[in-house]
Write a protein that holds these residues in place. Structure first.
Motif, mmCIF file in Angstrom:
data_model
loop_
_atom_site.group_PDB
_atom_site.id
_atom_site.type_symbol
_atom_site.label_atom_id
_atom_site.label_comp_id
_atom_site.label_asym_id
_atom_site.label_seq_id
_atom_site.Cartn_x
_atom_site.Cartn_y
_atom_site.Cartn_z
ATOM 1 N N SER A 144 0.824 -1.215 0.000
ATOM 2 C CA SER A 144 0.000 0.000 0.000
ATOM 3 C C SER A 144 0.858 1.266 0.000
ATOM 4 C CB SER A 144 -0.922 -0.007 1.223
ATOM 5 O OG SER A 144 -1.659 1.194 1.287
ATOM 6 N N ALA A 145 1.821 1.337 0.932
ATOM 7 C CA ALA A 145 2.672 2.536 1.017
ATOM 8 C C ALA A 145 3.566 2.658 -0.215
ATOM 9 C CB ALA A 145 3.526 2.482 2.281
ATOM 10 N N MET A 146 4.107 1.523 -0.674
ATOM 11 C CA MET A 146 4.971 1.568 -1.862
ATOM 12 C C MET A 146 4.201 2.050 -3.071
ATOM 13 S SD MET A 146 5.828 -0.027 -4.919
ATOM 14 C CE MET A 146 5.195 -1.702 -4.837
ATOM 15 N N SER A 147 2.992 1.524 -3.281
ATOM 16 C CA SER A 147 2.222 1.925 -4.458
ATOM 17 C C SER A 147 1.789 3.381 -4.355
ATOM 18 C CB SER A 147 1.011 1.011 -4.654
ATOM 19 O OG SER A 147 0.154 1.037 -3.534
ATOM 20 N N GLN A 148 1.522 3.845 -3.144
ATOM 21 C CA GLN A 148 1.120 5.247 -2.960
ATOM 22 C C GLN A 148 2.214 6.204 -3.425
ATOM 23 O OE1 GLN A 148 -0.412 6.172 0.953
ATOM 24 N NE2 GLN A 148 -0.067 8.360 0.702
ATOM 25 N N ILE A 149 3.440 5.968 -2.972
ATOM 26 C CA ILE A 149 4.510 6.896 -3.350
ATOM 27 C C ILE A 149 4.978 6.673 -4.788
ATOM 28 C CG2 ILE A 149 5.273 7.410 -1.011
ATOM 29 C CD1 ILE A 149 7.523 5.413 -1.301
ATOM 30 N N ALA A 150 4.783 5.456 -5.313
ATOM 31 C CA ALA A 150 5.155 5.194 -6.711
ATOM 32 C C ALA A 150 4.203 5.908 -7.663
ATOM 33 C CB ALA A 150 5.162 3.699 -6.994
ATOM 34 N N ILE A 151 2.902 5.887 -7.338
ATOM 35 C CA ILE A 151 1.899 6.532 -8.196
ATOM 36 C C ILE A 151 1.945 8.044 -8.039
ATOM 37 C CG2 ILE A 151 -0.593 6.803 -8.564
ATOM 38 C CD1 ILE A 151 -0.845 3.804 -7.759
ATOM 39 N N ASN B 267 5.125 12.867 -7.746
ATOM 40 C CA ASN B 267 5.511 14.280 -7.701
ATOM 41 C C ASN B 267 5.638 14.812 -6.279
ATOM 42 O OD1 ASN B 267 6.275 16.107 -9.613
ATOM 43 N ND2 ASN B 267 4.294 17.105 -9.777
ATOM 44 N N THR B 268 5.334 13.976 -5.304
ATOM 45 C CA THR B 268 5.209 14.449 -3.923
ATOM 46 C C THR B 268 6.296 13.881 -3.020
ATOM 47 O OG1 THR B 268 2.810 14.639 -4.159
ATOM 48 C CG2 THR B 268 3.664 14.503 -1.907
ATOM 49 N N PHE B 269 6.876 14.762 -2.211
ATOM 50 C CA PHE B 269 7.756 14.317 -1.132
ATOM 51 C C PHE B 269 6.897 13.966 0.083
ATOM 52 C CE2 PHE B 269 11.412 16.333 -3.269
ATOM 53 C CZ PHE B 269 12.388 15.395 -3.002
ATOM 54 N N TYR B 270 7.097 12.781 0.627
ATOM 55 C CA TYR B 270 6.416 12.356 1.853
ATOM 56 C C TYR B 270 7.383 12.542 3.017
ATOM 57 C CZ TYR B 270 2.545 10.441 -0.826
ATOM 58 O OH TYR B 270 1.447 10.310 -1.645
ATOM 59 N N ASP B 271 6.889 13.175 4.095
ATOM 60 C CA ASP B 271 7.818 13.571 5.156
ATOM 61 C C ASP B 271 8.305 12.377 5.972
ATOM 62 O OD1 ASP B 271 5.948 13.013 7.233
ATOM 63 O OD2 ASP B 271 5.165 15.062 7.171
ATOM 64 N N ALA B 272 9.326 12.651 6.773
ATOM 65 C CA ALA B 272 10.010 11.592 7.521
ATOM 66 C C ALA B 272 9.087 10.897 8.504
ATOM 67 C CB ALA B 272 11.233 12.168 8.243
ATOM 68 N N GLU B 273 8.160 11.636 9.090
ATOM 69 C CA GLU B 273 7.231 11.020 10.044
ATOM 70 C C GLU B 273 6.299 10.049 9.333
ATOM 71 O OE1 GLU B 273 6.807 10.613 13.179
ATOM 72 O OE2 GLU B 273 8.532 11.815 13.740
ATOM 73 N N TRP B 274 5.889 10.386 8.114
ATOM 74 C CA TRP B 274 5.072 9.455 7.328
ATOM 75 C C TRP B 274 5.880 8.185 7.058
ATOM 76 C CZ3 TRP B 274 5.350 6.909 2.647
ATOM 77 C CH2 TRP B 274 4.169 6.354 2.161
ATOM 78 N N ALA B 275 7.138 8.368 6.649
ATOM 79 C CA ALA B 275 8.004 7.218 6.362
ATOM 80 C C ALA B 275 8.215 6.374 7.619
ATOM 81 C CB ALA B 275 9.341 7.682 5.802
ATOM 82 N N ARG B 276 8.323 7.023 8.770
ATOM 83 C CA ARG B 276 8.470 6.280 10.029
ATOM 84 C C ARG B 276 7.191 5.490 10.328
ATOM 85 N NH1 ARG B 276 6.734 6.108 14.719
ATOM 86 N NH2 ARG B 276 5.467 7.959 14.433
ATOM 87 N N SER B 277 6.040 6.123 10.109
ATOM 88 C CA SER B 277 4.765 5.453 10.410
ATOM 89 C C SER B 277 4.537 4.239 9.518
ATOM 90 C CB SER B 277 3.594 6.439 10.262
ATOM 91 O OG SER B 277 3.324 6.714 8.895
ATOM 92 N N LYS B 278 5.178 4.221 8.345
ATOM 93 C CA LYS B 278 5.031 3.101 7.415
ATOM 94 C C LYS B 278 6.141 2.059 7.578
ATOM 95 C CE LYS B 278 1.443 5.069 5.604
ATOM 96 N NZ LYS B 278 0.098 4.592 5.978
ATOM 97 N N GLY B 279 7.070 2.306 8.485
ATOM 98 C CA GLY B 279 8.077 1.294 8.797
ATOM 99 C C GLY B 279 9.426 1.471 8.123
ATOM 100 N N LEU B 280 9.589 2.524 7.310
ATOM 101 C CA LEU B 280 10.890 2.719 6.671
ATOM 102 C C LEU B 280 11.931 3.165 7.695
ATOM 103 C CD1 LEU B 280 12.655 2.846 4.100
ATOM 104 C CD2 LEU B 280 11.904 5.220 3.823
ATOM 105 N N PHE B 281 11.569 4.143 8.509
ATOM 106 C CA PHE B 281 12.471 4.643 9.545
ATOM 107 C C PHE B 281 12.035 4.111 10.908
ATOM 108 C CE2 PHE B 281 12.665 8.642 6.708
ATOM 109 C CZ PHE B 281 13.632 8.075 5.902
ATOM 110 N N ALA B 282 13.019 3.684 11.700
ATOM 111 C CA ALA B 282 12.722 3.247 13.062
ATOM 112 C C ALA B 282 12.551 4.440 13.989
ATOM 113 C CB ALA B 282 13.839 2.343 13.572
ATOM 114 N N ASN B 283 13.395 5.463 13.778
ATOM 115 C CA ASN B 283 13.352 6.667 14.607
ATOM 116 C C ASN B 283 13.643 7.884 13.742
ATOM 117 O OD1 ASN B 283 14.990 4.415 16.438
ATOM 118 N ND2 ASN B 283 13.293 5.381 17.526
ATOM 119 N N VAL B 284 13.082 9.023 14.143
ATOM 120 C CA VAL B 284 13.333 10.295 13.463
ATOM 121 C C VAL B 284 13.815 11.303 14.500
ATOM 122 C CG1 VAL B 284 12.276 12.211 12.196
ATOM 123 C CG2 VAL B 284 11.622 9.861 11.651
ATOM 124 N N TYR B 285 14.904 12.016 14.169
ATOM 125 C CA TYR B 285 15.543 12.937 15.114
ATOM 126 C C TYR B 285 15.483 14.372 14.597
ATOM 127 C CZ TYR B 285 17.127 8.556 17.051
ATOM 128 O OH TYR B 285 17.143 7.295 17.597
#
Length: 252
Positions: A156-163, A166-184
């Protein structure tokens, strides 16, 4: 401030820090990708290394993805496949490496850079580390990196950003989807946390970490072939009239 591309490795207290850099926002041409894949493989085989930190130089962009200069120069499918196989080789080197790889993502990351971040075993970032898969914008797609991103973040998250290319998704979004373990909040706090975490991992049983890594990557044994097939798709599409016309906008 560095002006030439490089891949460097520093080993200290059983921690290898592998850093890549390119003056064009850490974009990755073929020669840097090859050196990066080779360095990761060598670090995996080095008994003096227990943990790997993967990072890029500079304080702004982690990785701008593929080198547009090389992309524009592709004129046949075979060359295209070789070019896109560069990212496949880095991802497969990370997958096969028997050591845990910690990703240190200090800033924006695009395209292939998101695939590299997703291929680390544990990824930490600053609040400035927004992500974007821009490939559809130029007429291709994130074919090579999408298996790694899907594995980490889900279809779901992969297809969202692939489609939504044109949009940058912020670090907190990436953390919520499991890409980042922590954001500083900033690089200083990120670096402190990454080092502390790497030092702690060095206290673990290396044999246990090797076995855990195998489990984490279970079901990816076909990726040598899969990612090569995906590279061939990109190599073909980059020759399409649509993509050739789009890439003309990027010529300097």
């Amino acid at each position: 401030m560095a002006t030439e591309a490089y891949v460097n490795q520093k080993i200290q207290n059983n921690i290898a820090t592998i850093e890549f850099f390119h003056p064009e926002q850490n974009s990755l041409p073929s020669d840097v990708l090859k050196k990066l894949a080779d360095t990761i493989t060598e670090a995996g085989n080095n008994d003096d290394i227990k943990v790997i930190i993967l990072q890029s130089g500079g304080d702004r962009t982690f990785c701008a993805g593929a080198s547009f200069k090389e992309l524009i120069a592709i004129n046949d499918a075979a060359t295209g496949k070789v070019f896109f196989s560069g990212f496949a080789n880095v991802i497969n080197a990370m997958r096969k490496c028997p050591k845990f790889i910690i990703g240190r993502i200090q800033g924006k990351t695009v395209g292939g850079g998101v695939g590299i971040a997703a291929s680390t075993d544990y990824c930490m970032a600053t609040q400035f580390a927004s992500i974007k898969l821009s490939e559809l914008n130029v007429g291709i797609g994130p074919f090579v990196v999408s298996p790694a991103i899907e594995r980490k973040m889900g279809v779901s998250a992969m297809s969202q950003i692939a489609i939504d290319a044109n949009t940058f998704y912020d670090a907190e979004w990436a953390r919520s989807k499991g890409l980042f373990a922590n954001v500083y909040p900033d690089i200083d706090e990120l670096d402190e946390a990454v080092l502390k975490f790497a030092q702690h991992l060095c206290t673990y049983n290396p044999e246990a970490m090797v076995e855990m890594k195998k489990i984490f990557w279970r079901g990816t044994d076909d990726w040598d072939n899969l990612l090569a097939e995906r590279a061939a798709i990109s190599g073909r599409l980059v020759l399409s009239d649509f993509t050739k016309e789009t890439l003309k906008k990027f010529k300097v």
